[in-house]
Enzyme design. Structure first.
Site, PDB file in Angstrom:
ATOM      1  CG  ASP A 264      -2.060  -0.779   1.200  1.00 49.60           C
ATOM      2  OD1 ASP A 264      -2.317  -1.293   0.118  1.00 49.60           O
ATOM      3  OD2 ASP A 264      -2.750  -0.892   2.221  1.00 49.60           O
ATOM      4  CE  LYS A 286      -7.571  -0.285  -0.416  1.00 48.48           C
ATOM      5  NZ  LYS A 286      -6.906  -0.837   0.743  1.00 48.48           N
ATOM      6  CG  MET A 399      -8.368   7.148   6.494  1.00 46.09           C
ATOM      7  SD  MET A 399      -9.297   5.772   5.808  1.00 46.09           S
ATOM      8  CE  MET A 399      -9.710   4.849   7.273  1.00 46.09           C
TER       9      MET A 399
HETATM   10  N1  SAH Z   1      -4.188  -0.066   8.969  1.00 41.60           N
HETATM   11  C1  SAH Z   1      -3.659   1.239   9.272  1.00 41.60           C
HETATM   12  C2  SAH Z   1      -4.651   2.334   9.007  1.00 41.60           C
HETATM   13  C3  SAH Z   1      -5.080   2.456   7.580  1.00 41.60           C
HETATM   14  S1  SAH Z   1      -6.197   3.777   7.319  1.00 41.60           S
HETATM   15  C4  SAH Z   1      -3.185   1.272  10.729  1.00 41.60           C
HETATM   16  O1  SAH Z   1      -3.461   0.354  11.498  1.00 41.60           O
HETATM   17  O2  SAH Z   1      -2.500   2.224  11.088  1.00 41.60           O
HETATM   18  C5  SAH Z   1      -5.122   5.059   6.812  1.00 41.60           C
HETATM   19  C6  SAH Z   1      -5.044   6.131   7.878  1.00 41.60           C
HETATM   20  O3  SAH Z   1      -4.195   5.722   8.928  1.00 41.60           O
HETATM   21  C7  SAH Z   1      -4.430   7.413   7.410  1.00 41.60           C
HETATM   22  O4  SAH Z   1      -5.373   8.203   6.730  1.00 41.60           O
HETATM   23  C8  SAH Z   1      -4.019   8.048   8.704  1.00 41.60           C
HETATM   24  O5  SAH Z   1      -5.117   8.603   9.362  1.00 41.60           O
HETATM   25  C9  SAH Z   1      -3.579   6.851   9.514  1.00 41.60           C
HETATM   26  N2  SAH Z   1      -2.115   6.659   9.473  1.00 41.60           N
HETATM   27  C10 SAH Z   1      -1.447   5.608   9.018  1.00 41.60           C
HETATM   28  N3  SAH Z   1      -0.119   5.733   9.200  1.00 41.60           N
HETATM   29  C11 SAH Z   1       0.050   6.929   9.794  1.00 41.60           C
HETATM   30  C12 SAH Z   1       1.177   7.652  10.256  1.00 41.60           C
HETATM   31  N4  SAH Z   1       2.425   7.182  10.114  1.00 41.60           N
HETATM   32  N5  SAH Z   1       0.997   8.839  10.844  1.00 41.60           N
HETATM   33  C13 SAH Z   1      -0.246   9.348  10.989  1.00 41.60           C
HETATM   34  N6  SAH Z   1      -1.347   8.709  10.577  1.00 41.60           N
HETATM   35  C14 SAH Z   1      -1.216   7.517   9.983  1.00 41.60           C
END
Ligand code: SAH
Length: 491
Positions: A264, A286, A399
């Site tokens: 991703d 995505k 998000m």
């Molecule tokens: N499966 C992932 C989330 C996927 S949804 C998890 O468990 O983290 C995608 C969202 O995750 C992004 O829009 C953001 O809100 C958050 N996100 C993922 N990585 C991030 C990071 N390094 N810093 C801040 N937000 C993050």
């Protein structure tokens, strides 16, 4: 070679340990693990050893002599360790053992040793011993630590199963060459993976089935055990929020053995770089509002690759089961009878919050914490506002950048005070991490002027105000000092 590495059977044999301090305690613990009977000679014992001695006395494993060392203590000993702080006593032990040709180790004094003790990686029955021959014990220990991270904890169980099935495999394949190939593919294939993932029953059933399949005509067939490899599988792996150091050991290992990786946008380049060099890489995208590959196509792709016999690494940011659609992907896999495993990752909320110094729960400020998605649907955010706007609760919004103004407005409309602290963390845990701190009232405006780069995470709750006291990780980013001040300014 300066030493001959050997492994000694000391089960129920007498070993003498001279000394009763903490160093002696560590050596004794090791000897006990190898099943030895131990005599400790020392006028005194440290607290730790005192307790240990009493626990073991009943079981007859340890004899304690509260006296100074005498040569007669060496009677019946097959091995001696001197671990006293007195160099004269240590020398005396070494010389006495030497006269009787009993292997002796004097802690931290290679000159008085007839054997040295390596750093070990214990996956009994598999044992790895690392020694620097006394040149640099620290280096040996560092190497050991690296091996620890590389070798799955369940390697011992894998070896035990190999022993259990050994005779049957021997009966099935009379030619040693066939047998070796069978074991090579079994110990690197789905059977091993099932054992590593703790699915022991399934692993055994798989091996049973394999033995039957392979045996049918296998002796004559040229391909022998090769068909084991024809089964592909999918590893659904959480890559964590960005910092490669937050990967799990299992994620690292599967990254080394994948044939193809489907990843991703959230998987950081540093992490992707750690995937096996010759694995094919497929970007599954995505990005907000421009999905590179629809979810259905990703599901189909995984199925197709696995059916081609590939070991497919489905690498996802954070944790695959938290807003990661991991559930949908494995649903498809399982309906198609494809074997898979899911490896959890550190989710963005945990990663970003820790690196920003914001504890998600806290006895005084937050007894609960909810993770929600702030994804906009038809321009609005559809959430259970009364449930979110509760006191003593931390809200983490994934998000949520586009919906931030709506989010703050709604939370205030449902009773949270405008001054409620709120933070937004950009690219949490990476060297580009930025943290903006404000309140429900001020955060939307702060964010507009800050030109944030996704991904970003929103945290709302009293715990946010702990940020200034607790942040330990404030990476140098591309910010100017002035901007940094503004970033941290509370409302
Ligand atoms: N499966 C992932 C989330 C996927 S949804 C998890 O468990 O983290 C995608 C969202 O995750 C992004 O829009 C953001 O809100 C958050 N996100 C993922 N990585 C991030 C990071 N390094 N810093 C801040 N937000 C993050």
């Amino acid at each position: 070679m300066d030493f001959l590495p050997i492994f000694l059977d000391i089960k129920n044999r007498n070993c003498l340990v001279v000394g009763g301090g903490e160093v002696a305690a560590r050596k004794i613990a090791l000897l006990l693990r190898a099943g030895a009977r131990i005599t400790i000679v020392s006028p005194q014992l440290c607290n730790e050893l005192h307790e240990q001695v009493h626990a073991q006395l009943q079981q007859d494993r340890i004899t304690y002599r509260a006296e100074a060392f005498h040569d007669h203590h060496l009677q019946d000993a097959v091995l001696v360790i001197a671990a006293t702080s007195d160099s004269i006593v240590n020398r005396k032990v070494s010389e006495a053992a030497g006269r009787l040709h009993i292997p002796v180790n004097v802690v931290d004094n290679p000159g008085l040793c007839s054997f040295i003790m390596p750093a070990i990686v214990d996956r009994t029955p598999i044992l790895i011993a690392v020694s620097s021959g006394g040149a640099s014990p620290v280096l040996a220990r560092l190497l050991r630590a690296r091996l620890e991270t590389l070798i799955p904890a369940a390697y011992g169980r894998l070896a035990a199963y190999a022993a259990e099935f050994r005779e049957r495999v021997k009966l099935r394949f009379s030619r040693p060459e066939k047998r070796r190939r069978f074991w090579e593919s079994v110990l690197q294939g789905p059977f091993a993976e099932m054992v590593f993932a703790g699915k022991d029953q399934a692993a055994k059933a798989y091996l049973e089935r394999l033995l039957v399949d392979e045996a049918e005509g296998a002796e004559g067939a040229a391909q022998g055990a090769v068909s084991v490899k024809e089964q592909g599988e999918v590893y659904l792996v959480g890559a964590g929020p960005g910092d490669p150091e937050l990967l799990t050991f299992r994620a690292m290992r599967l990254m080394q053995q994948a044939d193809v990786v489907v990843y991703d946008r959230l998987v950081s380049p540093e992490i992707l770089d750690m995937v096996r060099r010759d694995a094919a890489r497929i970007y599954a995208g995505k990005e907000r509002s421009k999905h590179v590959m629809p979810q259905e196509s990703i599901n189909e792709l995984l199925v197709r690759l696995a059916k081609e016999g590939k070991r497919v690494l489905r690498l996802k940011g954070g944790d695959p089961f938290i807003f990661g659609r991991g559930g949908e992907e494995i649903e498809t896999l399982s309906s198609q009878g494809i074997s898979f495993q899911v490896v959890p990752g550190i989710t963005a909320a945990s990663g970003a919050a820790s690196y920003a110094g914001i504890p998600l729960t806290h006895r005084d400020y937050a007894q609960s914490c909810v993770f929600v998605t702030g994804h906009l649907k038809d321009g609005s955010v559809d959430l259970d506002w009364p449930m979110l706007a509760r006191p003593k609760q931390t809200i983490v919004v994934y998000m949520g950048l586009l919906g931030l103004p709506v989010l703050c407005r709604q939370l205030m409309a449902h009773g949270l005070p405008p001054a409620m602290p709120a933070a937004i963390v950009q690219q949490g845990t990476t060297h580009k991490q930025r943290v903006l701190i404000g309140s429900l009232e001020t955060l939307p405006d702060l964010t507009v002027s800050a030109n944030l780069v996704p991904p970003t995470l929103i945290i709302v709750g009293e715990v946010v105000k702990l940020h200034q006291r607790l942040a330990w990780f404030e990476p140098e980013s591309d910010l100017h000092a002035g901007e940094r001040d503004q970033d941290s300014a509370h409302s």
